[in-house]
Write a protein that holds these residues in place. Structure first.
Motif, PDB file in Angstrom:
ATOM      1  N   LEU A   1     -12.917 -18.024 -18.210  1.00  0.00           N
ATOM      2  CA  LEU A   1     -12.402 -18.952 -17.207  1.00  0.00           C
ATOM      3  C   LEU A   1     -13.442 -19.311 -16.153  1.00  0.00           C
ATOM      4  O   LEU A   1     -13.349 -20.372 -15.534  1.00  0.00           O
ATOM      5  CB  LEU A   1     -11.167 -18.353 -16.539  1.00  0.00           C
ATOM      6  CG  LEU A   1      -9.916 -18.285 -17.418  1.00  0.00           C
ATOM      7  CD1 LEU A   1      -8.809 -17.553 -16.689  1.00  0.00           C
ATOM      8  CD2 LEU A   1      -9.472 -19.659 -17.850  1.00  0.00           C
ATOM      9  N   LEU A   2     -14.431 -18.458 -15.943  1.00  0.00           N
ATOM     10  CA  LEU A   2     -15.507 -18.796 -15.008  1.00  0.00           C
ATOM     11  C   LEU A   2     -16.694 -19.463 -15.697  1.00  0.00           C
ATOM     12  O   LEU A   2     -17.323 -20.361 -15.140  1.00  0.00           O
ATOM     13  CB  LEU A   2     -15.973 -17.546 -14.265  1.00  0.00           C
ATOM     14  CG  LEU A   2     -15.009 -17.006 -13.222  1.00  0.00           C
ATOM     15  CD1 LEU A   2     -15.522 -15.702 -12.655  1.00  0.00           C
ATOM     16  CD2 LEU A   2     -14.774 -18.013 -12.128  1.00  0.00           C
ATOM     17  N   ALA A   3     -17.007 -19.025 -16.913  1.00  0.00           N
ATOM     18  CA  ALA A   3     -18.213 -19.518 -17.580  1.00  0.00           C
ATOM     19  C   ALA A   3     -18.037 -20.904 -18.190  1.00  0.00           C
ATOM     20  O   ALA A   3     -18.984 -21.697 -18.201  1.00  0.00           O
ATOM     21  CB  ALA A   3     -18.642 -18.537 -18.669  1.00  0.00           C
ATOM     22  N   ALA A   4     -16.860 -21.225 -18.698  1.00  0.00           N
ATOM     23  CA  ALA A   4     -16.674 -22.528 -19.348  1.00  0.00           C
ATOM     24  C   ALA A   4     -16.844 -23.689 -18.366  1.00  0.00           C
ATOM     25  O   ALA A   4     -17.646 -24.597 -18.616  1.00  0.00           O
ATOM     26  CB  ALA A   4     -15.316 -22.574 -20.053  1.00  0.00           C
ATOM     27  N   PRO A   5     -16.124 -23.706 -17.239  1.00  0.00           N
ATOM     28  CA  PRO A   5     -16.360 -24.819 -16.308  1.00  0.00           C
ATOM     29  C   PRO A   5     -17.744 -24.773 -15.658  1.00  0.00           C
ATOM     30  O   PRO A   5     -18.337 -25.824 -15.394  1.00  0.00           O
ATOM     31  CB  PRO A   5     -15.275 -24.644 -15.235  1.00  0.00           C
ATOM     32  CG  PRO A   5     -14.357 -23.608 -15.706  1.00  0.00           C
ATOM     33  CD  PRO A   5     -15.015 -22.869 -16.797  1.00  0.00           C
ATOM     34  N   ALA A   6     -18.266 -23.578 -15.425  1.00  0.00           N
ATOM     35  CA  ALA A   6     -19.586 -23.477 -14.797  1.00  0.00           C
ATOM     36  C   ALA A   6     -20.669 -24.033 -15.704  1.00  0.00           C
ATOM     37  O   ALA A   6     -21.581 -24.716 -15.240  1.00  0.00           O
ATOM     38  CB  ALA A   6     -19.886 -22.024 -14.431  1.00  0.00           C
ATOM     39  N   SER A   7     -20.588 -23.769 -16.998  1.00  0.00           N
ATOM     40  CA  SER A   7     -21.608 -24.304 -17.903  1.00  0.00           C
ATOM     41  C   SER A   7     -21.471 -25.813 -18.065  1.00  0.00           C
ATOM     42  O   SER A   7     -22.477 -26.515 -18.208  1.00  0.00           O
ATOM     43  CB  SER A   7     -21.530 -23.602 -19.263  1.00  0.00           C
ATOM     44  OG  SER A   7     -20.269 -23.827 -19.847  1.00  0.00           O
ATOM     45  N   ALA A   8     -20.239 -26.319 -18.041  1.00  0.00           N
ATOM     46  CA  ALA A   8     -20.061 -27.772 -18.114  1.00  0.00           C
ATOM     47  C   ALA A   8     -20.622 -28.445 -16.862  1.00  0.00           C
ATOM     48  O   ALA A   8     -21.254 -29.506 -16.943  1.00  0.00           O
ATOM     49  CB  ALA A   8     -18.589 -28.105 -18.288  1.00  0.00           C
ATOM     50  N   LEU A   9     -20.403 -27.835 -15.705  1.00  0.00           N
ATOM     51  CA  LEU A   9     -20.954 -28.391 -14.472  1.00  0.00           C
ATOM     52  C   LEU A   9     -22.472 -28.254 -14.416  1.00  0.00           C
ATOM     53  O   LEU A   9     -23.155 -29.109 -13.862  1.00  0.00           O
ATOM     54  CB  LEU A   9     -20.319 -27.712 -13.263  1.00  0.00           C
ATOM     55  CG  LEU A   9     -18.851 -28.052 -13.012  1.00  0.00           C
ATOM     56  CD1 LEU A   9     -18.287 -27.168 -11.912  1.00  0.00           C
ATOM     57  CD2 LEU A   9     -18.700 -29.511 -12.652  1.00  0.00           C
ATOM     58  N   ALA A  10     -22.994 -27.183 -14.978  1.00  0.00           N
ATOM     59  CA  ALA A  10     -24.452 -26.995 -14.988  1.00  0.00           C
ATOM     60  C   ALA A  10     -25.138 -28.088 -15.789  1.00  0.00           C
ATOM     61  O   ALA A  10     -26.240 -28.529 -15.445  1.00  0.00           O
ATOM     62  CB  ALA A  10     -24.802 -25.622 -15.549  1.00  0.00           C
ATOM     63  N   ALA A  11     -24.502 -28.533 -16.859  1.00  0.00           N
ATOM     64  CA  ALA A  11     -25.079 -29.625 -17.649  1.00  0.00           C
ATOM     65  C   ALA A  11     -25.094 -30.925 -16.857  1.00  0.00           C
ATOM     66  O   ALA A  11     -26.002 -31.747 -17.006  1.00  0.00           O
ATOM     67  CB  ALA A  11     -24.298 -29.796 -18.944  1.00  0.00           C
ATOM     68  N   ALA A  12     -24.096 -31.104 -15.994  1.00  0.00           N
ATOM     69  CA  ALA A  12     -24.026 -32.341 -15.213  1.00  0.00           C
ATOM     70  C   ALA A  12     -24.947 -32.313 -13.999  1.00  0.00           C
ATOM     71  O   ALA A  12     -25.353 -33.363 -13.510  1.00  0.00           O
ATOM     72  CB  ALA A  12     -22.589 -32.576 -14.755  1.00  0.00           C
ATOM     73  N   LEU A  13     -25.293 -31.126 -13.517  1.00  0.00           N
ATOM     74  CA  LEU A  13     -26.078 -31.001 -12.286  1.00  0.00           C
ATOM     75  C   LEU A  13     -27.515 -30.562 -12.555  1.00  0.00           C
ATOM     76  O   LEU A  13     -28.066 -29.748 -11.824  1.00  0.00           O
ATOM     77  CB  LEU A  13     -25.404 -30.004 -11.346  1.00  0.00           C
ATOM     78  CG  LEU A  13     -23.996 -30.343 -10.880  1.00  0.00           C
ATOM     79  CD1 LEU A  13     -23.424 -29.214 -10.060  1.00  0.00           C
ATOM     80  CD2 LEU A  13     -23.992 -31.636 -10.101  1.00  0.00           C
TER      81      LEU A  13
ATOM     82  N   ARG B   1     -27.932 -25.093  -8.092  1.00  0.00           N
ATOM     83  CA  ARG B   1     -27.070 -25.418  -9.228  1.00  0.00           C
ATOM     84  C   ARG B   1     -26.157 -24.247  -9.567  1.00  0.00           C
ATOM     85  O   ARG B   1     -24.978 -24.440  -9.862  1.00  0.00           O
ATOM     86  CB  ARG B   1     -27.923 -25.795 -10.440  1.00  0.00           C
ATOM     87  CG  ARG B   1     -27.105 -26.184 -11.634  1.00  0.00           C
ATOM     88  CD  ARG B   1     -27.933 -26.758 -12.728  1.00  0.00           C
ATOM     89  NE  ARG B   1     -29.068 -25.895 -13.038  1.00  0.00           N
ATOM     90  CZ  ARG B   1     -30.061 -26.235 -13.830  1.00  0.00           C
ATOM     91  NH1 ARG B   1     -30.081 -27.417 -14.375  1.00  0.00           N
ATOM     92  NH2 ARG B   1     -31.043 -25.397 -14.071  1.00  0.00           N
ATOM     93  N   ALA B   2     -26.671 -23.019  -9.488  1.00  0.00           N
ATOM     94  CA  ALA B   2     -25.847 -21.844  -9.789  1.00  0.00           C
ATOM     95  C   ALA B   2     -24.708 -21.707  -8.784  1.00  0.00           C
ATOM     96  O   ALA B   2     -23.558 -21.458  -9.169  1.00  0.00           O
ATOM     97  CB  ALA B   2     -26.714 -20.592  -9.794  1.00  0.00           C
ATOM     98  N   VAL B   3     -25.012 -21.886  -7.504  1.00  0.00           N
ATOM     99  CA  VAL B   3     -23.971 -21.779  -6.482  1.00  0.00           C
ATOM    100  C   VAL B   3     -22.939 -22.889  -6.649  1.00  0.00           C
ATOM    101  O   VAL B   3     -21.729 -22.655  -6.578  1.00  0.00           O
ATOM    102  CB  VAL B   3     -24.611 -21.809  -5.075  1.00  0.00           C
ATOM    103  CG1 VAL B   3     -23.560 -21.966  -3.991  1.00  0.00           C
ATOM    104  CG2 VAL B   3     -25.429 -20.568  -4.842  1.00  0.00           C
ATOM    105  N   ALA B   4     -23.399 -24.114  -6.895  1.00  0.00           N
ATOM    106  CA  ALA B   4     -22.476 -25.234  -7.066  1.00  0.00           C
ATOM    107  C   ALA B   4     -21.610 -25.055  -8.305  1.00  0.00           C
ATOM    108  O   ALA B   4     -20.415 -25.388  -8.292  1.00  0.00           O
ATOM    109  CB  ALA B   4     -23.259 -26.541  -7.154  1.00  0.00           C
ATOM    110  N   CYS B   5     -22.169 -24.511  -9.373  1.00  0.00           N
ATOM    111  CA  CYS B   5     -21.399 -24.336 -10.611  1.00  0.00           C
ATOM    112  C   CYS B   5     -20.352 -23.243 -10.475  1.00  0.00           C
ATOM    113  O   CYS B   5     -19.233 -23.401 -10.971  1.00  0.00           O
ATOM    114  CB  CYS B   5     -22.338 -24.031 -11.769  1.00  0.00           C
ATOM    115  SG  CYS B   5     -23.351 -25.433 -12.211  1.00  0.00           S
ATOM    116  N   VAL B   6     -20.691 -22.150  -9.807  1.00  0.00           N
ATOM    117  CA  VAL B   6     -19.694 -21.096  -9.602  1.00  0.00           C
ATOM    118  C   VAL B   6     -18.577 -21.592  -8.689  1.00  0.00           C
ATOM    119  O   VAL B   6     -17.388 -21.356  -8.961  1.00  0.00           O
ATOM    120  CB  VAL B   6     -20.366 -19.822  -9.034  1.00  0.00           C
ATOM    121  CG1 VAL B   6     -19.337 -18.818  -8.577  1.00  0.00           C
ATOM    122  CG2 VAL B   6     -21.268 -19.202 -10.089  1.00  0.00           C
ATOM    123  N   ALA B   7     -18.932 -22.300  -7.625  1.00  0.00           N
ATOM    124  CA  ALA B   7     -17.910 -22.846  -6.734  1.00  0.00           C
ATOM    125  C   ALA B   7     -17.051 -23.884  -7.461  1.00  0.00           C
ATOM    126  O   ALA B   7     -15.822 -23.919  -7.276  1.00  0.00           O
ATOM    127  CB  ALA B   7     -18.568 -23.478  -5.512  1.00  0.00           C
ATOM    128  N   GLY B   8     -17.665 -24.706  -8.291  1.00  0.00           N
ATOM    129  CA  GLY B   8     -16.911 -25.688  -9.060  1.00  0.00           C
ATOM    130  C   GLY B   8     -15.992 -25.037 -10.080  1.00  0.00           C
ATOM    131  O   GLY B   8     -14.868 -25.502 -10.305  1.00  0.00           O
TER     132      GLY B   8
END
Length: 141
Positions: free
Chosen positions: A61-73, A81-88
């Motif tokens: 539940l944390l890694a799936a959205p974080a990795s999708a956001l990491a690809a966008a950022l 990027r790591a902080v933004a992806c975890v927060a997202g």
């Protein structure tokens, strides 16, 4: 007053630069993360009782959205990027939970499916938005 300046270390300091055997660690860790996340999603969807179900599902539940956001950022610096992806990822999970509670359809399986679907949509939109280099080369020639 005399200064010595900056001393440059010799070229062979014994440090690894990420190439060779040490460079193979990142794909190995990424594969292990995908395996743990997939196991967590499978355990939650199959409703199996296992001591690993909670931690693996939480990781998914944390890694799936974080990795999708990491690809966008990709334009951000790595730590930003790591902080933004975890927060997202936390925000996506909270929004899914709040939406399911508001609609009175809360379930663990539904939450896992909703987070997976939102992550997949974000990743597909990022992949569709990114121009392909091969197609750009053909247009210029």
């Amino acid at each position: 007053m005399q200064t010595n300046g900056i001393k440059v270390p010799p070229s062979d300091t014994g440090r690894r630069t990420g190439r060779g055997r040490d460079g193979d660690l990142l794909p190995l860790l990424a594969g292990a993360a995908v395996a743990v996340g997939g196991a967590g999603a499978a355990l939650a969807l199959a409703d199996l009782s296992s001591p690993l179900r909670g931690p693996c599902t939480l990781f998914f539940l944390l890694a799936a959205p974080a990795s999708a956001l990491a690809a966008a950022l990709r334009a951000l610096a790595p730590w930003g990027r790591a902080v933004a992806c975890v927060a997202g990822a936390v925000a996506v999970n909270l929004l899914v939970a709040q939406g399911m509670l508001a609609l009175h359809v809360w379930s663990v399986r539904g939450g896992v499916v909703a987070v997976a679907a939102l992550s997949a949509c974000a990743l597909l939109l990022t992949a569709a938005r990114r121009p392909r280099r091969r197609a750009a080369r053909r247009r210029t020639t």
